[in-house]
Write a protein that holds these residues in place. Structure first.
Motif, PDB file in Angstrom:
ATOM      1  N   HIS A   1      58.078  10.986  47.043  1.00 25.44           N
ATOM      2  CA  HIS A   1      58.486  12.621  47.034  1.00 25.44           C
ATOM      3  C   HIS A   1      58.250  12.502  45.310  1.00 25.44           C
ATOM      4  CE1 HIS A   1      61.237  15.861  46.516  1.00 25.44           C
ATOM      5  NE2 HIS A   1      61.729  15.244  45.443  1.00 25.44           N
TER       6      HIS A   1
ATOM      7  N   GLN B   1      64.918  11.902  37.154  1.00 33.10           N
ATOM      8  CA  GLN B   1      64.371  12.553  38.476  1.00 33.10           C
ATOM      9  C   GLN B   1      64.611  11.634  39.572  1.00 33.10           C
ATOM     10  OE1 GLN B   1      60.291  12.991  37.180  1.00 33.10           O
ATOM     11  NE2 GLN B   1      60.637  15.329  36.716  1.00 33.10           N
TER      12      GLN B   1
ATOM     13  N   SER C   1      68.257  11.896  40.373  1.00 32.61           N
ATOM     14  CA  SER C   1      68.677  12.933  40.853  1.00 32.61           C
ATOM     15  C   SER C   1      68.224  13.127  42.456  1.00 32.61           C
ATOM     16  CB  SER C   1      68.052  14.206  40.211  1.00 32.61           C
ATOM     17  OG  SER C   1      68.083  15.489  40.939  1.00 32.61           O
ATOM     18  N   THR C   2      67.023  12.518  42.815  1.00 34.60           N
ATOM     19  CA  THR C   2      66.459  12.705  44.021  1.00 34.60           C
ATOM     20  C   THR C   2      67.257  11.628  44.642  1.00 34.60           C
ATOM     21  OG1 THR C   2      64.140  12.818  43.323  1.00 34.60           O
ATOM     22  CG2 THR C   2      64.461  11.900  45.204  1.00 34.60           C
TER      23      THR C   2
ATOM     24  N   SER D   1      58.622  27.403  42.812  1.00 37.64           N
ATOM     25  CA  SER D   1      58.881  26.476  43.888  1.00 37.64           C
ATOM     26  C   SER D   1      57.951  26.730  44.969  1.00 37.64           C
ATOM     27  CB  SER D   1      60.423  27.023  44.148  1.00 37.64           C
ATOM     28  OG  SER D   1      60.685  26.225  45.413  1.00 37.64           O
TER      29      SER D   1
ATOM     30  N   LEU E   1      60.835   7.469  48.639  1.00 35.50           N
ATOM     31  CA  LEU E   1      61.482   8.051  47.360  1.00 35.50           C
ATOM     32  C   LEU E   1      60.219   8.354  46.266  1.00 35.50           C
ATOM     33  CD1 LEU E   1      63.381   8.763  44.987  1.00 35.50           C
ATOM     34  CD2 LEU E   1      63.779   6.213  44.628  1.00 35.50           C
TER      35      LEU E   1
ATOM     36  N   HIS F   1      70.488  13.920  45.524  1.00 35.20           N
ATOM     37  CA  HIS F   1      70.326  15.088  46.154  1.00 35.20           C
ATOM     38  C   HIS F   1      69.519  15.264  47.482  1.00 35.20           C
ATOM     39  CE1 HIS F   1      73.135  17.037  43.094  1.00 35.20           C
ATOM     40  NE2 HIS F   1      72.188  16.714  42.138  1.00 35.20           N
ATOM     41  N   ARG F   2      68.426  14.336  47.585  1.00 41.49           N
ATOM     42  CA  ARG F   2      67.643  14.254  48.633  1.00 41.49           C
ATOM     43  C   ARG F   2      67.696  13.286  49.565  1.00 41.49           C
ATOM     44  NH1 ARG F   2      64.757  18.800  47.269  1.00 41.49           N
ATOM     45  NH2 ARG F   2      64.215  19.315  45.259  1.00 41.49           N
ATOM     46  N   ASP F   3      68.291  12.107  49.229  1.00 41.74           N
ATOM     47  CA  ASP F   3      68.595  10.935  49.958  1.00 41.74           C
ATOM     48  C   ASP F   3      67.542  10.507  50.698  1.00 41.74           C
ATOM     49  OD1 ASP F   3      70.208   8.917  51.053  1.00 41.74           O
ATOM     50  OD2 ASP F   3      70.719  10.368  52.947  1.00 41.74           O
ATOM     51  N   PRO F   4      66.512  10.082  50.081  1.00 43.22           N
ATOM     52  CA  PRO F   4      65.204   9.618  50.650  1.00 43.22           C
ATOM     53  C   PRO F   4      65.421   8.305  51.678  1.00 43.22           C
ATOM     54  CG  PRO F   4      65.138   9.137  48.285  1.00 43.22           C
ATOM     55  CD  PRO F   4      66.068   9.952  48.577  1.00 43.22           C
TER      56      PRO F   4
END
Length: 171
Positions: free
Chosen positions: A72, A53, A56-57, A148, A69, A60-63
């Motif tokens: 999230h 996770q 992936s974060t 979601s 991070l 894909h999410r670029d904190p």
């Protein structure tokens, strides 16, 4: 004498086909199935599901930084630090200075981490498809949308909530 129960004003009727509390049992069973499938799919990653996770974060999410991070993912900062250390040691992520604040650290994937994530996403997708095999494509799509929406609603209402604690309490 009537044995029917009245619903308090403003309250909804129980979910169709559910007794009060059944929702938790169903969600727990789904979570158990998902945990088993995920654990097998992401075994090569340090920290297994949490490590996956995190990887992936960051991809894909670029904190913006390590704190974002952790927020999230809902992971305690001490646990997060150890998990990042393991992923750094495995050459899957690295710590760099955050562009917005040089005192903060941003976690980014290495080329090796990005390649591993691509491989694992194929395995995770296959495991999730197997988990949903009893549903039609339309039902799977509807379920994904509903989950979601519900999880975002809960996360917005409880932004500091730690989903890992909920999982730990299931055992």
């Amino acid at each position: 004498m009537s044995t029917s129960r009245s619903t308090p004003p403003g309250a909804r009727q129980p979910l169709p086909g559910f007794l009060p509390g059944d929702l938790g049992w169903h969600l727990g069973m789904i979570l158990r199935g998902h945990q088993l499938a995920m654990a097998q799919s992401v075994a090569p990653v340090p920290g297994q599901v949490r490590g996956y996770q995190l990887l992936s974060t960051v991809v894909h999410r670029d904190p913006a930084n390590q704190q974002a991070l952790g927020s999230h993912l809902g992971i305690d900062r001490t646990v997060l630090t150890y998990l990042i250390d393991e992923l750094v040691e495995a050459n899957l992520v690295e710590r760099v200075a955050a562009p917005s604040d040089r005192r903060a650290r941003k976690i980014i994937a290495t080329a090796q981490g990005a390649r591993l994530l691509e491989e694992l996403e194929l395995k995770v997708n296959a495991a999730e498809q197997e988990l949903l095999a009893g549903l039609s494509d339309a039902q799977s799509t509807q379920l994904a949308g509903l989950i979601s929406t519900l999880s975002a609603t809960i996360h917005n209402a409880q932004p500091g909530a730690n989903p890992c604690e909920a999982v730990d309490q299931l055992g």
